[in-house]
Design an enzyme around this catalytic site. Structure first.
Site, short mmCIF file in Angstrom:
data_model
loop_
_atom_site.label_atom_id
_atom_site.label_comp_id
_atom_site.label_asym_id
_atom_site.label_seq_id
_atom_site.Cartn_x
_atom_site.Cartn_y
_atom_site.Cartn_z
CD GLU A 1 32.94 42.57 22.66
OE1 GLU A 1 33.11 43.64 23.28
OE2 GLU A 1 31.97 42.38 21.90
CG ASP B 1 28.00 44.61 22.94
OD1 ASP B 1 29.15 44.14 23.11
OD2 ASP B 1 27.60 44.99 21.83
CG HIS C 1 23.67 44.71 17.70
ND1 HIS C 1 24.51 45.39 16.86
CD2 HIS C 1 24.39 43.65 18.17
CE1 HIS C 1 25.68 44.76 16.79
NE2 HIS C 1 25.63 43.71 17.58
#
Length: 185
Positions: free
Chosen positions: A46, A68, A124
């Site tokens: 990330e 996210d 998601h």
């Protein structure tokens, strides 16, 4: 008024920690890049995605990074100030995890003429650009697992790079857990 460049980032780790990992950024104009890491963590992937996105978008326009990962966002925009002030130590006095990436992000932001802002998006949940970054990061992780570490770019300037050597677990593998007190400044 300058334009705003919006980029979605994501990271993927096939077995956390220590598995093959991938990172990706997707500019909302359609351009993108992704790459693999032979051994890493979700958090490393990330952070790498955020770093690569900033490096790939120099200039005076504001850069809005959508992620996210609350961990990556807070490392880059909240905790970094306190960590730096405390000599790159956490509130509990321990070393900052993934320090090389955190410092790289801080430097890339300082080198950039335009402001960098962060926005959290729920993963998601059908966000087109977040989903695209997720797919690219997962593909890069699977390629890294096969030893095919390729940096892929939308401009077709793909390059195969040697697989990075695994980083010692104690030096960079952050535990796969929720945000906790030892990460705070």
């Amino acid at each position: 008024m300058d334009a705003v460049i919006t980029v979605s980032t994501d990271g993927s780790c096939l077995r956390n920690p220590g598995g093959a990992s991938g990172w990706a950024w997707v500019n909302h104009d359609g351009s993108f890049a992704s790459g693999g890491i032979a051994s890493g963590t979700n958090q490393v992937a990330e952070l790498q995605a955020v770093l690569e996105a900033i490096r790939a978008h120099p200039g005076a326009d504001e850069l809005r990074i959508e992620s996210d990962s609350q961990y990556a966002i807070k490392c880059a925009s909240v905790w970094v100030t306190g960590w730096k002030r405390k000599g790159w130590r956490t509130a509990s006095g321990g070393p900052v995890k993934n320090l090389d990436l955190v410092q790289g992000i801080e430097q890339a932001m300082a080198d950039r003429a335009g402001k960098v802002v962060f926005h959290w998006v729920r993963g998601h949940q059908g966000d087109h650009f977040n989903e695209r970054a997720d797919v690219l990061a997962g593909s890069a992780a699977r390629a890294a697992q096969r030893g095919e570490v390729v940096v892929t770019r939308s401009d077709g300037a793909d390059e195969t790079v040697p697989a990075p050597r695994p980083v010692a677990a104690a030096a960079s593998a952050a535990p796969a857990r929720a945000l906790d007190a030892d990460l705070l400044f």
